[in-house]
Design an enzyme around this catalytic site. Structure first.
Site, mmCIF file in Angstrom:
data_model
loop_
_atom_site.group_PDB
_atom_site.id
_atom_site.type_symbol
_atom_site.label_atom_id
_atom_site.label_comp_id
_atom_site.label_asym_id
_atom_site.label_seq_id
_atom_site.Cartn_x
_atom_site.Cartn_y
_atom_site.Cartn_z
ATOM 1 N N ARG A 1 0.834 -1.223 0.000
ATOM 2 C CA ARG A 1 0.000 0.000 0.000
ATOM 3 C C ARG A 1 0.864 1.267 0.000
ATOM 4 O O ARG A 1 0.521 2.264 0.630
ATOM 5 C CB ARG A 1 -0.959 0.031 1.200
ATOM 6 C CG ARG A 1 -1.896 -1.141 1.291
ATOM 7 C CD ARG A 1 -2.929 -1.193 0.164
ATOM 8 N NE ARG A 1 -3.705 -2.401 0.293
ATOM 9 C CZ ARG A 1 -3.389 -3.569 -0.300
ATOM 10 N NH1 ARG A 1 -2.340 -3.653 -1.114
ATOM 11 N NH2 ARG A 1 -4.127 -4.629 -0.118
ATOM 12 N N SER B 1 -10.759 -1.305 3.711
ATOM 13 C CA SER B 1 -9.990 -1.532 4.941
ATOM 14 C C SER B 1 -9.512 -0.206 5.508
ATOM 15 O O SER B 1 -8.949 0.618 4.788
ATOM 16 C CB SER B 1 -8.773 -2.413 4.654
ATOM 17 O OG SER B 1 -9.212 -3.697 4.302
ATOM 18 N N GLU C 1 -4.988 3.125 6.401
ATOM 19 C CA GLU C 1 -4.866 2.991 4.947
ATOM 20 C C GLU C 1 -5.703 4.098 4.284
ATOM 21 O O GLU C 1 -5.408 4.570 3.198
ATOM 22 C CB GLU C 1 -5.405 1.610 4.552
ATOM 23 C CG GLU C 1 -5.066 1.194 3.148
ATOM 24 C CD GLU C 1 -5.489 -0.254 2.859
ATOM 25 O OE1 GLU C 1 -5.190 -1.148 3.674
ATOM 26 O OE2 GLU C 1 -6.123 -0.459 1.823
HETATM 27 C C1 FAD Z 1 -15.903 -1.928 -0.587
HETATM 28 C C2 FAD Z 1 -14.459 -1.572 -0.771
HETATM 29 C C3 FAD Z 1 -13.520 -2.566 -0.987
HETATM 30 C C4 FAD Z 1 -12.170 -2.250 -1.151
HETATM 31 N N1 FAD Z 1 -11.279 -3.256 -1.360
HETATM 32 C C5 FAD Z 1 -9.974 -2.963 -1.518
HETATM 33 C C6 FAD Z 1 -9.016 -4.002 -1.727
HETATM 34 O O1 FAD Z 1 -9.340 -5.179 -1.777
HETATM 35 N N2 FAD Z 1 -7.720 -3.645 -1.872
HETATM 36 C C7 FAD Z 1 -7.307 -2.340 -1.834
HETATM 37 O O2 FAD Z 1 -6.105 -2.086 -1.992
HETATM 38 N N3 FAD Z 1 -8.186 -1.342 -1.641
HETATM 39 C C8 FAD Z 1 -9.502 -1.611 -1.485
HETATM 40 N N4 FAD Z 1 -10.398 -0.594 -1.277
HETATM 41 C C9 FAD Z 1 -9.920 0.799 -1.162
HETATM 42 C C10 FAD Z 1 -9.957 1.610 -2.482
HETATM 43 O O3 FAD Z 1 -10.965 1.152 -3.338
HETATM 44 C C11 FAD Z 1 -8.630 1.589 -3.210
HETATM 45 O O4 FAD Z 1 -7.613 2.058 -2.356
HETATM 46 C C12 FAD Z 1 -8.661 2.440 -4.492
HETATM 47 O O5 FAD Z 1 -7.513 2.138 -5.232
HETATM 48 C C13 FAD Z 1 -8.703 3.946 -4.231
HETATM 49 O O6 FAD Z 1 -8.860 4.613 -5.481
HETATM 50 P P1 FAD Z 1 -9.770 5.913 -5.647
HETATM 51 O O7 FAD Z 1 -9.733 6.312 -7.067
HETATM 52 O O8 FAD Z 1 -11.110 5.691 -5.067
HETATM 53 O O9 FAD Z 1 -8.951 6.949 -4.765
HETATM 54 P P2 FAD Z 1 -9.548 8.143 -3.856
HETATM 55 O O10 FAD Z 1 -10.233 7.559 -2.665
HETATM 56 O O11 FAD Z 1 -10.315 9.100 -4.679
HETATM 57 O O12 FAD Z 1 -8.198 8.838 -3.383
HETATM 58 C C14 FAD Z 1 -7.307 8.168 -2.516
HETATM 59 C C15 FAD Z 1 -5.975 8.921 -2.535
HETATM 60 O O13 FAD Z 1 -5.404 8.806 -3.835
HETATM 61 C C16 FAD Z 1 -5.154 10.101 -4.382
HETATM 62 N N5 FAD Z 1 -5.382 10.035 -5.831
HETATM 63 C C17 FAD Z 1 -6.476 9.576 -6.499
HETATM 64 N N6 FAD Z 1 -6.282 9.669 -7.829
HETATM 65 C C18 FAD Z 1 -5.047 10.201 -8.001
HETATM 66 C C19 FAD Z 1 -4.268 10.567 -9.140
HETATM 67 N N7 FAD Z 1 -4.716 10.398 -10.388
HETATM 68 N N8 FAD Z 1 -3.036 11.108 -8.936
HETATM 69 C C20 FAD Z 1 -2.559 11.285 -7.680
HETATM 70 N N9 FAD Z 1 -3.241 10.974 -6.568
HETATM 71 C C21 FAD Z 1 -4.471 10.434 -6.728
HETATM 72 C C22 FAD Z 1 -6.123 11.032 -3.668
HETATM 73 O O14 FAD Z 1 -5.651 12.371 -3.683
HETATM 74 C C23 FAD Z 1 -6.127 10.420 -2.272
HETATM 75 O O15 FAD Z 1 -5.006 10.857 -1.565
HETATM 76 C C24 FAD Z 1 -11.752 -0.893 -1.107
HETATM 77 C C25 FAD Z 1 -12.707 0.115 -0.898
HETATM 78 C C26 FAD Z 1 -14.043 -0.214 -0.729
HETATM 79 C C27 FAD Z 1 -15.043 0.885 -0.518
#
Ligand code: FAD
Length: 321
Positions: A173, A223, A315
């Site tokens: 992560r 998580s 996380e």
């Molecule tokens: C039901 C559920 C299940 C999940 N299961 C998992 C799993 O199995 N494994 C796992 O690793 N995660 C999991 N997650 C967490 C999440 O989905 C991941 O971490 C996902 O990759 C986050 O991406 P996002 O686009 O939603 O980021 P956001 O939540 O929008 O942003 C998270 C961070 O990333 C930054 N960010 C986003 N896009 C960019 C970009 N283009 N450039 C620079 N920074 C950026 C944001 O500024 C912020 O700091 C889960 C979440 C949920 C709700």
């Protein structure tokens, strides 16, 4: 410092909106208003928004799918720039995709083109940009395994550059994009491999069923805490807590086990609850407030530290606190 009001900002950044409730842009369904909100559909949009924010000294935040995010009830007093760039191209076994493309779409396209390597991402919400930043992973797979190269916008020199996988400093992560906050991910080249569609479909289905059966279906941010590397455990930990041996997966001890052992599964504060299905998830069971979630996080950290001597690391990203 030069001050600028909304009308003036809107003239130079058409499409800018104000007082937009962020709860509608997070999977937690929690969060107050963004003072300003802008959807960047192209790289040009994104660069312009960032340059304007910098010029007028406005704090800004890059939003992907909002699935790893807890936004404060007070919201964010700056510009939230939502990454909408979502073009992609598939060439042989490589996918060149912009950062805002949903993971679910990329998983679907991989199946369509008989490409393996990305099945583990099935059911993870959010965008590929967010996944690269946090090196998202599941079922033994991680984003780092499929990334060939990342195109970023460097906020230090306002230039675009390409970063090879070996320079991304990927870890559990972790990535250079998380450690150094001066990169905005524009696009990513994913390197997959050809395989039989049937096999890819079967694996994907297995993972989706697992999630449906074991993970809570209420709004959450996935998580909350990072799992614990067993190399980080004190020498006598497994002697003191032999039950932990049974739940160690590979080289990690799931935090869900520690939370469970602290009898916290099901604990509620307001409308936020530590999930019984997966105690490393906090779920929104009504109109939960970010403050309630924060209290549950602090309580969990306190109890786990006192029972196991382990300091949990979040996380989830916190915005506006
Ligand atoms: C039901 C559920 C299940 C999940 N299961 C998992 C799993 O199995 N494994 C796992 O690793 N995660 C999991 N997650 C967490 C999440 O989905 C991941 O971490 C996902 O990759 C986050 O991406 P996002 O686009 O939603 O980021 P956001 O939540 O929008 O942003 C998270 C961070 O990333 C930054 N960010 C986003 N896009 C960019 C970009 N283009 N450039 C620079 N920074 C950026 C944001 O500024 C912020 O700091 C889960 C979440 C949920 C709700």
């Amino acid at each position: 410092m030069v001050k600028i009001n909304y009308q003036q900002l809107k003239k130079i950044l058409p499409g800018l909106r104000r007082n937009i409730l962020l709860k509608n842009y997070t999977t937690f369904r929690i969060g107050g208003p963004a003072r300003y909100f802008f959807k960047a559909e192209t790289k040009k949009d994104l660069i312009q928004a960032v340059k304007i924010a910098k010029r007028y000294n406005l704090p800004f935040f890059i939003l992907g799918g909002g699935s790893n995010l807890l936004v404060s009830d007070k919201g964010f007093k700056g510009i939230v720039i939502k990454i909408q760039l979502s073009d992609y191209r598939i060439k042989g076994s490589e996918i060149l995709t912009e950062a805002g493309t949903p993971l679910s779409l990329l998983v679907g396209k991989s199946i369509e083109k008989n490409l393996t390597g990305f099945e583990w991402a099935a059911g993870i919400p959010g965008t590929i940009g967010g996944a690269v930043r946090g090196n998202a992973g599941a079922f033994g797979g991680e984003t780092k395994d499929v990334v060939k190269e990342v195109e970023v916008f460097n906020l230090k020199n306002l230039k675009t550059e390409n970063i090879k996988n070996s320079d991304c400093q990927f870890g559990y992560r972790e990535s250079i994009f998380k450690k150094k906050r001066n990169f905005i991910i524009f696009s990513v080249v994913l390197k997959l491999e050809k395989n039989s569609k049937k096999k890819i479909k079967e694996t994907t289905k297995k993972y989706l069923i697992y999630r449906k059966e074991r993970h809570p279906q209420e709004p959450s941010a996935g998580s909350v805490f990072k799992n614990i590397g067993i190399d980080k455990l004190k020498r006598d930990f497994l002697k003191k807590f032999p039950k932990a041996k049974k739940v160690i997966k590979g080289k990690t001890l799931p935090v869900a086990f520690l939370i469970n052992q602290c009898q916290l599964a099901g604990k509620k504060i307001g409308k936020a609850q530590i999930s019984r299905d997966h105690p490393n998830f906090i779920i929104n069971i009504g109109d939960a407030q970010a403050e309630d979630v924060k209290k549950l996080i602090n309580l969990t950290k306190k109890k786990v530290k006192s029972k196991f001597g382990i300091i949990l690391k979040e996380e989830v990203y916190f915005l506006g606190f």
